[in-house]
Design an enzyme around this catalytic site. Structure first.
Site, short mmCIF file in Angstrom:
data_model
loop_
_atom_site.label_atom_id
_atom_site.label_comp_id
_atom_site.label_asym_id
_atom_site.label_seq_id
_atom_site.Cartn_x
_atom_site.Cartn_y
_atom_site.Cartn_z
N ARG A 294 -6.24 62.01 49.91
CA ARG A 294 -7.00 60.78 49.65
C ARG A 294 -8.15 60.57 50.63
NH1 ARG A 294 -4.92 55.04 47.33
NH2 ARG A 294 -6.99 54.11 47.30
N HIS B 237 -18.90 52.12 57.50
CA HIS B 237 -18.22 50.89 57.93
C HIS B 237 -18.80 50.37 59.25
CE1 HIS B 237 -14.34 51.52 55.32
NE2 HIS B 237 -15.38 51.12 54.62
N LYS C 88 -11.50 59.60 41.13
CA LYS C 88 -10.67 58.73 41.98
C LYS C 88 -9.21 58.78 41.53
CE LYS C 88 -10.06 54.84 44.72
NZ LYS C 88 -10.58 53.75 45.51
N HIS D 85 -22.12 47.78 50.61
CA HIS D 85 -21.21 48.88 50.94
C HIS D 85 -21.72 50.22 50.39
CE1 HIS D 85 -17.46 50.98 51.75
NE2 HIS D 85 -17.40 51.33 50.48
N ASN E 10 -12.92 59.02 51.37
CA ASN E 10 -13.51 58.32 52.51
C ASN E 10 -14.80 58.99 52.98
OD1 ASN E 10 -12.92 56.72 55.43
ND2 ASN E 10 -11.99 55.85 53.60
N GLU F 264 -21.08 55.17 45.46
CA GLU F 264 -19.72 55.72 45.35
C GLU F 264 -19.64 56.76 44.23
OE1 GLU F 264 -17.57 55.10 47.67
OE2 GLU F 264 -17.40 52.96 48.15
N ARG G 49 5.98 39.26 49.16
CA ARG G 49 6.01 40.72 49.42
C ARG G 49 5.59 41.55 48.21
NH1 ARG G 49 11.07 39.54 52.05
NH2 ARG G 49 10.64 38.98 54.20
N GLU H 89 -2.42 58.15 51.18
CA GLU H 89 -3.27 58.80 52.18
C GLU H 89 -2.45 59.49 53.27
OE1 GLU H 89 -7.59 57.07 52.85
OE2 GLU H 89 -6.21 56.24 54.34
N LYS I 179 -5.74 50.45 47.13
CA LYS I 179 -6.08 50.04 48.50
C LYS I 179 -6.58 48.60 48.45
CE LYS I 179 -7.48 53.90 51.46
NZ LYS I 179 -8.60 54.59 52.15
N HIS J 164 -17.66 57.26 54.99
CA HIS J 164 -17.25 55.90 55.34
C HIS J 164 -17.13 55.63 56.84
CE1 HIS J 164 -16.73 55.51 51.08
NE2 HIS J 164 -16.32 54.26 51.19
N1 NAD Z 1 -10.22 49.25 47.86
C1 NAD Z 1 -11.02 50.28 47.67
O1 NAD Z 1 -10.60 51.39 47.36
C2 NAD Z 1 -12.50 50.08 47.82
C3 NAD Z 1 -13.38 51.06 47.36
C4 NAD Z 1 -14.73 50.84 47.49
C5 NAD Z 1 -15.21 49.66 48.01
N2 NAD Z 1 -14.35 48.71 48.42
C6 NAD Z 1 -14.84 47.43 48.93
O2 NAD Z 1 -15.59 46.79 47.88
C7 NAD Z 1 -16.53 45.90 48.46
C8 NAD Z 1 -17.89 46.10 47.82
O3 NAD Z 1 -17.78 45.79 46.45
P1 NAD Z 1 -19.07 45.43 45.58
O4 NAD Z 1 -20.15 46.37 45.86
O5 NAD Z 1 -18.59 45.25 44.21
O6 NAD Z 1 -19.56 44.06 46.24
P2 NAD Z 1 -19.18 42.52 46.04
O7 NAD Z 1 -17.79 42.31 45.61
O8 NAD Z 1 -19.62 41.87 47.29
O9 NAD Z 1 -20.14 42.07 44.84
C9 NAD Z 1 -21.53 42.19 45.01
C10 NAD Z 1 -22.28 40.99 44.43
O10 NAD Z 1 -22.34 41.09 43.01
C11 NAD Z 1 -22.02 39.84 42.42
N3 NAD Z 1 -21.48 40.14 41.10
C12 NAD Z 1 -20.31 40.75 40.83
N4 NAD Z 1 -20.21 40.98 39.52
C13 NAD Z 1 -21.31 40.48 38.94
C14 NAD Z 1 -21.77 40.45 37.61
N5 NAD Z 1 -21.10 41.02 36.61
N6 NAD Z 1 -22.95 39.84 37.36
C15 NAD Z 1 -23.68 39.31 38.39
N7 NAD Z 1 -23.30 39.34 39.68
C16 NAD Z 1 -22.13 39.94 39.95
C17 NAD Z 1 -21.04 39.24 43.38
O11 NAD Z 1 -20.96 37.84 43.19
C18 NAD Z 1 -21.66 39.64 44.73
O12 NAD Z 1 -22.68 38.73 45.10
C19 NAD Z 1 -16.55 46.20 49.95
O13 NAD Z 1 -15.82 45.20 50.61
C20 NAD Z 1 -15.83 47.52 50.04
O14 NAD Z 1 -15.21 47.70 51.29
C21 NAD Z 1 -13.01 48.90 48.33
O1 LIG Z 2 -9.72 54.69 47.96
C1 LIG Z 2 -9.92 55.27 49.03
O2 LIG Z 2 -9.03 55.88 49.62
C2 LIG Z 2 -11.25 55.23 49.65
O3 LIG Z 2 -11.43 55.65 50.79
C3 LIG Z 2 -12.36 54.67 48.83
C4 LIG Z 2 -13.49 54.05 49.62
O4 LIG Z 2 -14.65 54.11 48.80
C5 LIG Z 2 -13.27 52.59 49.96
O5 LIG Z 2 -14.44 52.02 50.50
C6 LIG Z 2 -12.08 52.25 50.82
O6 LIG Z 2 -11.86 50.87 50.86
C7 LIG Z 2 -12.24 52.69 52.24
O7 LIG Z 2 -10.99 52.70 52.79
P1 LIG Z 2 -10.66 52.55 54.32
O8 LIG Z 2 -9.26 53.06 54.39
O9 LIG Z 2 -11.64 53.38 55.10
O10 LIG Z 2 -10.78 51.12 54.64
ZN ZN Z 3 -16.20 52.91 49.68
#
Ligand code: NAD
Ligand SMILES: O=C(O)C(=O)C[C@@H](O)[C@H](O)[C@H](O)COP(=O)(O)O
Ligand code: ZN
Length: 363
Positions: free
Chosen positions: A244, A255, A224, A267, A248, A182, A118, A234, A140, A251
């Site tokens: 928050r 998505h 952010k 993304h 989005n 972003e 947990r 959120e 998130k 998005h």
């Molecule tokens: N939680 C949140 O608030 C939030 C916010 C934005 C995006 N996201 C999520 O993040 C994901 C996208 O992340 P991303 O764009 O980083 O993609 P990703 O994690 O898929 O990485 C993209 C590619 O880059 C490569 N890579 C990573 N670091 C590297 C480096 N230093 N050198 C060479 N290659 C490298 C990886 O192996 C992969 O092939 C999505 O799933 C999206 O939904 C989450």
């Molecule tokens: O941090 C947040 O809140 C965001 O919405 C940031 C977004 O860039 C990110 O892709 C997030 O994962 C989207 O959230 P979701 O709640 O739509 O899945």
């Molecule tokens: Zn995003």
């Protein structure tokens, strides 16, 4: 040599450090009580991990867990396999997870940490621009399901986020550009200086060692951090601000496009298209002027991002748009702008406006 350029607090909860050669600060964050560290990374990044593993191995029993790359890791099966591995390693509540990779890795690694016992401590070491400015910050976490993107997850704040700009040196150019999606989004919702920096940068000049890129990273993280600190889970903002949900922006469509493309579109690219769509929708709702809509096309385009999507019809996408987390009952809610820096929620746009806005980005 370790160099910390900026410390950006996320409320009072934790800090995002921006700098170079940051792995050495890990023990001071993890502390004495930790015995085991689960080090979670995508398998293709194995060659980049030794400097971090070396630091961790001096103090902790390191359980190295290589995941599939990118979005392929954001599955229940991958989580299940890692939780079994943590069980076999006798991983306790005083142990910690360290994630190393892009946003897909920080999302799934964060969720693994959120659910194990947990909730155990997690530190993120994002290695993509997108993960540094967005995914690793804010707590998130999540995985995808058959119905869509990020539909299962939890809010689980990290103990720290270490944005080591040196890792951007190996990042493919297309991934760096995707991260700018972003960054530019943050410019539109909260910090116009970001837009000016992107608009003024010579095309192709925002490379790993560019001082302008470093400023963009810091500014986007600041946006952010400020939004998250004001509305961690959120639940809504104050004084008419959407809280928050502002993060989005773009998005809802993004998505849906990602799902439609089986997550083979980046993304950040999908977010750029989604922001142009939201701007077109705001124009039709009488909320935004045409020149700011054009600025969306110009600024995302200048960063090297797509601003249209001819790959599917509106009817192909609307089902996935309806499972967006901003939807309430059967009412779609969109994050839109009335001007740069002023995000608001648009509730229940008409079917006519939704389709007309889509026609404007799908040609
Ligand atoms: N939680 C949140 O608030 C939030 C916010 C934005 C995006 N996201 C999520 O993040 C994901 C996208 O992340 P991303 O764009 O980083 O993609 P990703 O994690 O898929 O990485 C993209 C590619 O880059 C490569 N890579 C990573 N670091 C590297 C480096 N230093 N050198 C060479 N290659 C490298 C990886 O192996 C992969 O092939 C999505 O799933 C999206 O939904 C989450
Ligand atoms: O941090 C947040 O809140 C965001 O919405 C940031 C977004 O860039 C990110 O892709 C997030 O994962 C989207 O959230 P979701 O709640 O739509 O899945
Ligand atoms: Zn995003």
């Amino acid at each position: 040599m370790t160099s910390i350029q900026r410390r950006i607090p996320v409320g009072t909860a934790y800090e995002v450090l921006v700098g170079r050669d940051l792995a050495s600060v890990l023990p001071s964050i993890l502390g004495e009580a930790v015995q085991r560290v689960a080090f979670i990374y995508p398998e293709p990044l194995e060659a980049l991990t030794p400097p971090v593993i070396d630091v961790l191995s001096e103090r902790y029993d390191v359980v190295q867990l290589a995941l599939p790359d990118g979005e392929d890791a954001k599955t229940l099966e991958v989580c299940g396999a890692v939780w079994e591995a943590l069980g076999e390693a006798g991983f306790t509540r005083s142990d910690a997870v360290v994630t190393f990779g892009g946003g897909a890795t920080t999302d799934v690694g964060g969720f693994i940490a959120a659910a194990w016992l947990r909730g155990v401590r997690v530190v993120h070491l994002p290695t993509t621009l997108l993960a540094m400015v967005d995914a690793a910050v804010g707590g998130k976490t999540g995985i995808n399901t058959g119905a869509g993107k990020n539909l299962v997850g939890a809010f689980h704040e990290p103990a720290a986020v270490l944005c080591d700009l040196d890792f951007l040196r190996t990042l493919p150019a297309a991934e760096l550009v995707a991260g700018l999606g972003e960054v530019v989004k943050c410019g539109f919702i909260a910090d116009e200086r970001i837009l000016e920096l992107v608009e003024q940068a010579p095309v192709g000049s925002l490379t790993a060692d560019s001082p302008v890129l470093a400023e963009l990273v810091e500014r986007a993280i600041q946006v952010k951090a400020d939004v998250v600190a004001a509305d961690l889970k959120e639940t809504g903002g104050a004084d008419g601000h959407p809280g928050r949900e502002a993060l989005n922006y773009g998005h809802t469509l993004a998505h849906a496009i990602e799902k439609r493309e089986n997550y083979r579109i980046r993304h950040g690219e999908a977010v750029a298209i989604g922001c142009v769509y939201a701007a077109e929708l705001a124009l039709r709702a009488g909320l935004l002027d045409a020149s700011t809509v054009q600025r969306h096309r110009d600024t995302f385009g200048r960063a090297g991002l797509p601003t249209s999507y001819p790959g599917a019809s509106f009817d192909d996408l609307i089902g996935a748009m309806r499972v967006d987390k901003k939807t309430r009952g059967s009412v779609l809610r969109f994050l839109v702008l009335t001007k740069v820096g002023n995000p608001v929620i648009l509730r229940g746009p008409t079917d006519e406006d939704l389709r007309a806005a889509y026609a404007a980005v799908s040609a």
